[in-house]
Motif scaffolding. Structure first.
Motif, PDB file in Angstrom:
ATOM      1  N   THR A 265       0.830  -1.211   0.000  1.00 39.01           N
ATOM      2  CA  THR A 265       0.000   0.000   0.000  1.00 39.01           C
ATOM      3  C   THR A 265       0.862   1.259   0.000  1.00 39.01           C
ATOM      4  O   THR A 265       0.620   2.210  -0.758  1.00 39.01           O
ATOM      5  CB  THR A 265      -0.937   0.002   1.220  1.00 39.01           C
ATOM      6  N   VAL A 266       1.880   1.281   0.858  1.00 36.89           N
ATOM      7  CA  VAL A 266       2.765   2.452   0.937  1.00 36.89           C
ATOM      8  C   VAL A 266       3.490   2.674  -0.387  1.00 36.89           C
ATOM      9  O   VAL A 266       3.561   3.796  -0.903  1.00 36.89           O
ATOM     10  CB  VAL A 266       3.774   2.279   2.090  1.00 36.89           C
ATOM     11  N   VAL A 267       4.045   1.598  -0.950  1.00 35.04           N
ATOM     12  CA  VAL A 267       4.779   1.710  -2.223  1.00 35.04           C
ATOM     13  C   VAL A 267       3.848   2.193  -3.341  1.00 35.04           C
ATOM     14  O   VAL A 267       4.221   3.053  -4.153  1.00 35.04           O
ATOM     15  CB  VAL A 267       5.431   0.360  -2.573  1.00 35.04           C
ATOM     16  N   SER A 268       2.640   1.641  -3.394  1.00 35.94           N
ATOM     17  CA  SER A 268       1.697   2.016  -4.450  1.00 35.94           C
ATOM     18  C   SER A 268       1.269   3.469  -4.322  1.00 35.94           C
ATOM     19  O   SER A 268       1.204   4.206  -5.319  1.00 35.94           O
ATOM     20  CB  SER A 268       0.470   1.100  -4.407  1.00 35.94           C
ATOM     21  N   LEU A 269       0.967   3.910  -3.085  1.00 34.62           N
ATOM     22  CA  LEU A 269       0.576   5.309  -2.875  1.00 34.62           C
ATOM     23  C   LEU A 269       1.698   6.265  -3.263  1.00 34.62           C
ATOM     24  O   LEU A 269       1.457   7.302  -3.899  1.00 34.62           O
ATOM     25  CB  LEU A 269       0.186   5.520  -1.410  1.00 34.62           C
ATOM     26  N   ALA A 270       2.928   5.937  -2.877  1.00 36.12           N
ATOM     27  CA  ALA A 270       4.059   6.801  -3.196  1.00 36.12           C
ATOM     28  C   ALA A 270       4.254   6.916  -4.712  1.00 36.12           C
ATOM     29  O   ALA A 270       4.505   7.996  -5.250  1.00 36.12           O
ATOM     30  CB  ALA A 270       5.327   6.277  -2.536  1.00 36.12           C
ATOM     31  N   THR A 271       4.110   5.792  -5.418  1.00 40.04           N
ATOM     32  CA  THR A 271       4.283   5.811  -6.872  1.00 40.04           C
ATOM     33  C   THR A 271       3.136   6.549  -7.547  1.00 40.04           C
ATOM     34  O   THR A 271       3.343   7.358  -8.467  1.00 40.04           O
ATOM     35  CB  THR A 271       4.363   4.378  -7.418  1.00 40.04           C
ATOM     36  N   PHE A 272       1.930   6.263  -7.115  1.00 36.24           N
ATOM     37  CA  PHE A 272       0.758   6.870  -7.739  1.00 36.24           C
ATOM     38  C   PHE A 272       0.731   8.377  -7.560  1.00 36.24           C
ATOM     39  O   PHE A 272       0.353   9.114  -8.469  1.00 36.24           O
ATOM     40  CB  PHE A 272      -0.513   6.241  -7.150  1.00 36.24           C
ATOM     41  N   ARG A 273       1.158   8.834  -6.386  1.00 33.48           N
ATOM     42  CA  ARG A 273       1.057  10.272  -6.097  1.00 33.48           C
ATOM     43  C   ARG A 273       2.293  11.046  -6.544  1.00 33.48           C
ATOM     44  O   ARG A 273       2.185  12.175  -6.999  1.00 33.48           O
ATOM     45  CB  ARG A 273       0.830  10.481  -4.595  1.00 33.48           C
ATOM     46  N   PHE A 274       3.477  10.447  -6.482  1.00 34.23           N
ATOM     47  CA  PHE A 274       4.705  11.215  -6.710  1.00 34.23           C
ATOM     48  C   PHE A 274       5.574  10.686  -7.847  1.00 34.23           C
ATOM     49  O   PHE A 274       6.636  11.233  -8.104  1.00 34.23           O
ATOM     50  CB  PHE A 274       5.532  11.272  -5.414  1.00 34.23           C
ATOM     51  N   GLY A 275       5.164   9.603  -8.492  1.00 35.87           N
ATOM     52  CA  GLY A 275       5.894   9.150  -9.660  1.00 35.87           C
ATOM     53  C   GLY A 275       6.862   8.020  -9.382  1.00 35.87           C
ATOM     54  O   GLY A 275       6.989   7.503  -8.260  1.00 35.87           O
ATOM     55  N   LEU A 276       7.595   7.645 -10.446  1.00 35.25           N
ATOM     56  CA  LEU A 276       8.459   6.468 -10.411  1.00 35.25           C
ATOM     57  C   LEU A 276       9.593   6.611  -9.389  1.00 35.25           C
ATOM     58  O   LEU A 276       9.847   5.690  -8.598  1.00 35.25           O
ATOM     59  CB  LEU A 276       9.034   6.225 -11.810  1.00 35.25           C
ATOM     60  N   ASN A 277      10.286   7.742  -9.408  1.00 33.08           N
ATOM     61  CA  ASN A 277      11.464   7.892  -8.546  1.00 33.08           C
ATOM     62  C   ASN A 277      11.111   7.766  -7.066  1.00 33.08           C
ATOM     63  O   ASN A 277      11.777   7.042  -6.309  1.00 33.08           O
ATOM     64  CB  ASN A 277      12.135   9.235  -8.812  1.00 33.08           C
ATOM     65  N   ILE A 278      10.051   8.454  -6.636  1.00 34.13           N
ATOM     66  CA  ILE A 278       9.664   8.405  -5.219  1.00 34.13           C
ATOM     67  C   ILE A 278       9.143   7.019  -4.862  1.00 34.13           C
ATOM     68  O   ILE A 278       9.457   6.463  -3.793  1.00 34.13           O
ATOM     69  CB  ILE A 278       8.610   9.478  -4.917  1.00 34.13           C
ATOM     70  N   GLY A 279       8.348   6.411  -5.750  1.00 32.63           N
ATOM     71  CA  GLY A 279       7.830   5.073  -5.472  1.00 32.63           C
ATOM     72  C   GLY A 279       8.947   4.051  -5.355  1.00 32.63           C
ATOM     73  O   GLY A 279       8.937   3.209  -4.440  1.00 32.63           O
TER      74      GLY A 279
ATOM     75  N   LEU B 182       4.042  -0.789 -12.888  1.00 35.49           N
ATOM     76  CA  LEU B 182       2.712  -0.726 -13.482  1.00 35.49           C
ATOM     77  C   LEU B 182       2.031   0.622 -13.245  1.00 35.49           C
ATOM     78  O   LEU B 182       1.424   1.201 -14.153  1.00 35.49           O
ATOM     79  CB  LEU B 182       1.844  -1.861 -12.927  1.00 35.49           C
ATOM     80  N   ILE B 183       2.122   1.091 -12.015  1.00 34.09           N
ATOM     81  CA  ILE B 183       1.493   2.377 -11.706  1.00 34.09           C
ATOM     82  C   ILE B 183       2.170   3.503 -12.473  1.00 34.09           C
ATOM     83  O   ILE B 183       1.509   4.412 -13.003  1.00 34.09           O
ATOM     84  CB  ILE B 183       1.536   2.642 -10.191  1.00 34.09           C
ATOM     85  N   ASN B 184       3.509   3.440 -12.560  1.00 34.97           N
ATOM     86  CA  ASN B 184       4.214   4.459 -13.334  1.00 34.97           C
ATOM     87  C   ASN B 184       3.813   4.399 -14.814  1.00 34.97           C
ATOM     88  O   ASN B 184       3.622   5.436 -15.462  1.00 34.97           O
ATOM     89  CB  ASN B 184       5.718   4.266 -13.186  1.00 34.97           C
TER      90      ASN B 184
END
Length: 241
Positions: free
Chosen positions: A52-66, A110-112
């Motif tokens: 959940t944490v990894v997905s939220l970070a990627t979805f909201r802030f992009g590939l690098n942050i995720g 995938l999210i990116n």
């Protein structure tokens, strides 16, 4: 807006901290990690929180942050995983941890990819809107040019109707003098046939003499049929009379 001033970033980071605390809850309570049923259920909840944490970070802030969150949280759980597997060794547990890590990495990709596809779709939509706007402007300009052409054509048609009306006027009854053959116009002015017709049509005149007038004006040179007499006949005509 700076990343560190973003409230959502710190909420995501807080969830990561909760995940870390949950992982090391046994050690914080002074207990050795034991693979009992409760611990296995708790381990599953920890992995859900991790994803959940990894997905939220990627979805909201992009590939690098995720990817950064995935790497940090994964690195923090490695010491605990080593201790857990040391006391509760089973190849399936190691495989499960590896799979969870790969799933987290796949979620980042995938999210990116989804976000990039959505961005490209928005850019393409904006491009289409620009093309539609340009095409609409071109059609508007063409429409205005067509309207001007229609107005011009209507003006020419009106001029042609006026000219045709003047030409048709010549086919009506024309008041003409019985003696001098002058024609009276609509304003009451008299003018010669040549002038009247030239004014009311595009006809132009050249002058000649008809056969009857040739015979009448020049009887010595032209016969009754308007044909020119021979020289001998022209010289004999006065003596015959």
């Amino acid at each position: 807006m700076s990343l560190y001033r973003n409230r959502q970033f710190w909420v995501t980071a807080g969830l990561g901290a909760v995940f870390t605390v949950a992982v090391y809850s046994d050690l914080l309570r002074g207990q050795v990690p034991v693979g009992d049923e409760f611990q296995l259920v708790f381990f599953a909840i920890q992995q859900i929180l991790f994803l959940t944490v990894v997905s939220l970070a990627t979805f909201r802030f992009g590939l690098n942050i995720g990817f950064t969150f995935w790497a940090i949280l994964g690195a923090l759980t490695i010491p605990y995983a080593i201790m857990f597997l040391t006391t509760n060794w089973h190849p399936y547990l190691l495989l499960e941890m590896v799979i969870i890590g790969l799933i987290g990495l796949a979620a980042v990709g995938l999210i990116n990819g989804y976000e990039q596809g959505k961005q490209k779709l928005l850019e393409y939509q904006h491009t289409l809107e620009d093309k539609v706007r340009d095409r609409t402007q071109d059609l508007s300009e063409a429409n205005r040019a067509l309207e001007k052409d229609i107005i011009k054509r209507k003006k020419v048609e009106a001029e042609l109707r006026e000219a045709l009306a003047e030409v048709k006027a010549l086919s009506g009854l024309l008041p003409i003098c019985a003696n001098c053959k002058q024609i009276r116009d609509d304003k009451g002015y008299w003018s010669s046939v040549e002038k009247y017709i030239s004014t009311h049509s595009e006809a132009e005149f050249t002058h000649g003499i008809c056969p009857d007038c040739l015979t009448k004006l020049y009887p010595s040179y032209y016969g009754p049929d308007g044909k020119k007499k021979t020289r001998d006949k022209a010289e004999q005509s006065p003596s015959d009379n």
